[in-house]
Write an enzyme that holds these catalytic residues in place. Structure first.
Site, PDB file in Angstrom:
ATOM      1  N   HIS A  48      57.619  33.590  36.964  1.00  0.00           N
ATOM      2  CA  HIS A  48      58.168  34.513  35.970  1.00  0.00           C
ATOM      3  C   HIS A  48      59.690  34.499  36.031  1.00  0.00           C
ATOM      4  CE1 HIS A  48      58.999  38.572  34.172  1.00  0.00           C
ATOM      5  NE2 HIS A  48      58.013  38.186  33.383  1.00  0.00           N
TER       6      HIS A  48
ATOM      7  N   SER B 122      41.193  32.459  35.793  1.00  0.00           N
ATOM      8  CA  SER B 122      42.116  33.114  34.866  1.00  0.00           C
ATOM      9  C   SER B 122      41.414  33.551  33.592  1.00  0.00           C
ATOM     10  CB  SER B 122      43.254  32.140  34.520  1.00  0.00           C
ATOM     11  OG  SER B 122      44.104  32.685  33.534  1.00  0.00           O
TER      12      SER B 122
END
Length: 458
Positions: free
Chosen positions: A171, A373
């Protein structure tokens, strides 16, 4: 000469824009961004009749904004926010200025706080990640970014000459932290899945063998939802001679709360030599305000702690004043759902993500889903209005849908059908051809003419 203003529509709202703003919008539009125009703040009229008209206009504007938010919520797919929540029972607290300033575990002179709820939430997460109550410290943050800023700051304070190592798919807040703290940051290559490439990690560790390592481990990357191999990262550090000279922060913004409820998922636990874990509270859990949780070892946080006489408390947080309403939202959610409720929602999201991937591929859309995921990656749609409507997050040639509890199978199917119809329309003039995204999601997942033919041939 007076500056010319004209009406334009931005995100379904009619606003006034100057020529300069429109030029800026044009320039930014090339990068997929739109300039925001604010609703003007005006002084209240003195005349009673005019004041009444103003109040009516404000009420109408707010009603229109509420309708706008309802429409945007109904077409929300690209960002990892669970929009399925109801906190009406907590409306009674909106008239209070609840401020959890200072240390969550130490009382302050300011009495309007929610520490008892905050500590209860922190204890729940400490149990989830296997660290005893008298061995941990943490607090409720403004979100995943603050959690990363705090975890990496602790690592920097423990190892002042350390280097931050983070995968290219980490991120952006991780690289922001490196700039803020003026710490050297080394980017590690990733596999096609988005997971950290431990071969490249080893190579770059050995290039800096004399300096400690501060490692950011992704428990779900932003774009592909990839899970870095924590155990392999620890083994690599130890084999390279970094035993007792490393600090690991686990960025679990979205998947950090999902992994403990997936049987085959690797465990993120303080039984392993990690320094901190953070998650976002408004993502998988769902919350009307951005918030999060960061947990670290009590022995580590002492490097940040400072006694503050003004508030009669100790401070080791990034922010001074902290939102005291967030602990109420998180505490209420955990009590309402419990572990069994969270597990059901995790299973639903994983199941629906597999369904979406399958439906996309049935329509000839290249799509990819990491095993652990609920982030479905697919070829980037060519129509900007379609991406804006569904609020898709894009990077290069790919976009993704993050399947959250609020996304039903019916909504996902409707999205796929609209995408399939749109693809045919967008390619009408130039002839239809599937965009090649093999470098982004792997040749086996790419349905372009070249790679689809190759996969059929084999």
């Amino acid at each position: 000469m007076a500056e010319k203003k004209i009406d334009v529509v931005v995100g379904g709202w009619q606003v006034m824009a100057t020529d300069d703003h429109l030029k800026a919008v044009g320039d930014m539009g090339k990068q997929g961004r739109v300039l925001v125009e604010g609703f003007a703040v005006q002084e209240p009229p003195v005349d009673a009749e005019a004041a009444a008209q103003r109040q009516a206009a404000v009420a109408a504007l707010l009603a229109g904004f509420a309708h706008h938010l309802q429409e945007r919520t109904a077409h929300h797919m690209g960002y990892p926010f669970n929009l399925d929540f109801d906190f009406s029972v907590l409306d009674q607290f909106q008239s209070f200025s609840i401020n959890n300033l200072g240390d969550p575990f130490i009382e302050s002179n300011y009495g309007v706080h929610s520490r008892r709820f905050e500590v209860a939430v922190l204890d729940w997460f400490a149990r989830l990640w296997n660290i005893q109550q008298d061995k941990y410290w943490g607090y409720i943050t403004t979100g995943g970014t603050e959690g990363n800023l705090h975890g990496l700051l602790v690592g920097r304070e423990i190892f002042r000459d350390g280097i931050i190592y983070a995968s290219c798919d980490s991120h952006y807040s991780v690289f922001k932290a490196a700039r803020m703290y003026r710490v050297e940051c080394v980017k590690i290559d990733t596999l096609v899945s988005g997971e950290m490439n431990c071969i490249d990690f080893k190579s770059k560790l050995l290039m800096n063998a004399g300096r400690p390592a501060i490692v950011n481990v992704n428990i779900g990357t932003t774009v592909k939802g990839a899970i870095d191999d924590l155990d392999n990262i620890i083994r690599t550090l130890e084999k390279c001679g970094f035993r007792d000279r490393f600090y690991i922060h686990c960025d679990g913004a979205l998947a950090g709360l999902m992994m403990p409820f997936i049987k085959q998922a690797p465990k993120v636990t303080f039984d392993k030599p990690i320094g901190s874990v953070s998650i976002s509270g408004h993502k998988f859990m769902g919350c009307p305000v951005p918030c999060g949780v960061v947990i670290t070892r009590l022995e580590h946080v002492k490097v940040l702690s400072t006694d503050i006489e003004y508030i009669s408390s100790r401070d080791a947080t990034i922010m001074g004043s902290r939102n005291g309403h967030s602990p109420l939202f998180l505490w209420y959610t955990l009590n309402k759902k419990g572990c069994k409720g969270i597990q059901k929602e995790v299973e639903k999201c994983m199941r629906n993500a597999r369904h979406l991937t399958s439906r996309l591929r049935e329509k000839g859309v290249s799509a990819f889903l990491n095993e652990l995921s609920s982030t479905v990656v697919f070829e980037r749609p060519r129509d900007e209005s379609f991406m804006h409507k569904w609020q898709l997050a894009c990077e290069g040639s790919i976009a993704h849908v993050v399947v959250m509890p609020n996304l039903s199978v019916e909504k996902l199917d409707g999205f796929v059908e609209e995408l399939a119809v749109g693809r045919r329309m967008w390619h009408e003039d130039e002839g239809f051809s599937v965009l090649c995204v093999a470098k982004d999601i792997g040749e086996e997942n790419c349905l372009c003419d070249v790679h689809d033919k190759n996969s059929r041939a084999t």
